[in-house]
Design a protein around this motif. Structure first.
Motif, short mmCIF file in Angstrom:
data_model
loop_
_atom_site.label_atom_id
_atom_site.label_comp_id
_atom_site.label_asym_id
_atom_site.label_seq_id
_atom_site.Cartn_x
_atom_site.Cartn_y
_atom_site.Cartn_z
N UNK A 166 -24.06 -35.36 -3.38
CA UNK A 166 -24.16 -34.54 -2.11
C UNK A 166 -23.34 -33.22 -2.21
N UNK A 167 -22.11 -33.23 -2.52
CA UNK A 167 -21.59 -31.76 -2.60
C UNK A 167 -22.21 -30.98 -3.36
N UNK A 168 -22.66 -31.14 -4.29
CA UNK A 168 -23.47 -29.96 -5.14
C UNK A 168 -24.50 -29.64 -4.33
N UNK A 169 -24.96 -30.17 -3.30
CA UNK A 169 -26.05 -29.83 -2.44
C UNK A 169 -25.52 -29.27 -1.14
N UNK A 170 -24.25 -29.00 -1.12
CA UNK A 170 -23.57 -28.20 0.11
C UNK A 170 -22.89 -28.96 1.08
N UNK A 171 -23.03 -30.49 0.97
CA UNK A 171 -22.52 -31.34 1.98
C UNK A 171 -20.91 -31.42 1.76
#
Ligand SMILES: [Zn+2]
Length: 233
Positions: free
Chosen positions: A12-17
């Motif tokens: 998810x952090x790789x998707x900006x979360x």
């Protein structure tokens, strides 16, 4: 889209979360001064309506509104674990759908008990449905087993006991982890890190691969070899 392997937080952090609430004990957002136990992880930082992708492939066993959870999508993976995605604004799947890792399943919202738009992600043990108390543990400690293609690097465990030791190596290499039951998938992998167990079956399964042997005589020796390898790269 390049999707990282394993850890949902990385996914998810790789998707900006970003993590807006960790797994475990925390101040109760609805009862000031009290502590509750957060049975999943919250990912926020993206606006309402943002597409949420699934961390795992499997069968959608529910996609409807529940009290507390709000609009919830539940996906059963190949191992029988139930992955719960809560507080959606809208659904992108329905009960009975089959999904692959990375498919869009809903959009960020704040339905149910939510102080703002976010995703609550929780993994439940087999047979526990959508019970809040059915949680497996920290979702980042879950052992994802993916059907993967075009893999250059992979980690193979001796047994599940080696998983926690191998996880930091996976995070560093961003590669999938395979159990011994998945050796048939290794034939096209070019670099294989063996983290526990015998090397010979791996050589047979992937005769052309470069093998990096980090197995010790027991899981403690394996852990020590993995950490010294990590320190050397
Ligand atoms: Zn939550």
């Amino acid at each position: 889209m390049q999707l990282g392997y394993g850890f949902p937080t990385r996914f998810y952090t790789e998707q900006g979360f970003r993590i807006t609430s960790p797994f475990g004990p925390r101040p109760d957002p609805f009862n000031p001064g009290e502590t509750d136990f957060h049975t999943g992880k919250d990912y926020g930082g993206r606006p309402r309506g943002t597409l949420v992708r699934t961390t795992v492939g499997g069968d959608v066993f529910t996609a409807r509104a529940y009290s507390g959870w709000g609009n919830l999508v539940g996906i059963t993976d190949a191992k029988g674990y139930n992955h719960l995605f809560a507080h959606f604004q809208d659904f992108r799947v329905k009960n009975g759908d089959k999904v692959a890792r990375g498919d869009g399943i809903g959009t960020i919202g704040s339905t149910g008990n939510a102080t703002g738009p976010h995703l609550h992600y929780q993994i439940n043990k087999p047979g526990t449905g959508v019970r809040s108390s059915g949680y497996f543990g920290d979702p980042d400690k879950y052992y994802f087993e993916e059907e993967v293609e075009n893999v250059e690097i992979a980690i193979v465990l001796g047994s599940d006991a080696d998983y926690c030791n191998a996880a930091p190596l996976r995070d560093w290499l961003n590669c999938p982890i395979f159990s011994r039951s998945a050796l048939g998938q290794l034939s096209k992998v070019s670099n294989i890190y063996v983290c526990g167990g015998a090397v010979e079956p791996i050589k047979q399964a992937a005769p052309k691969a470069k093998i990096i042997n980090l197995s010790g005589n027991n899981r403690f020796e394996t852990a020590a070899k993995i950490s010294s390898h990590l320190a050397s790269i």
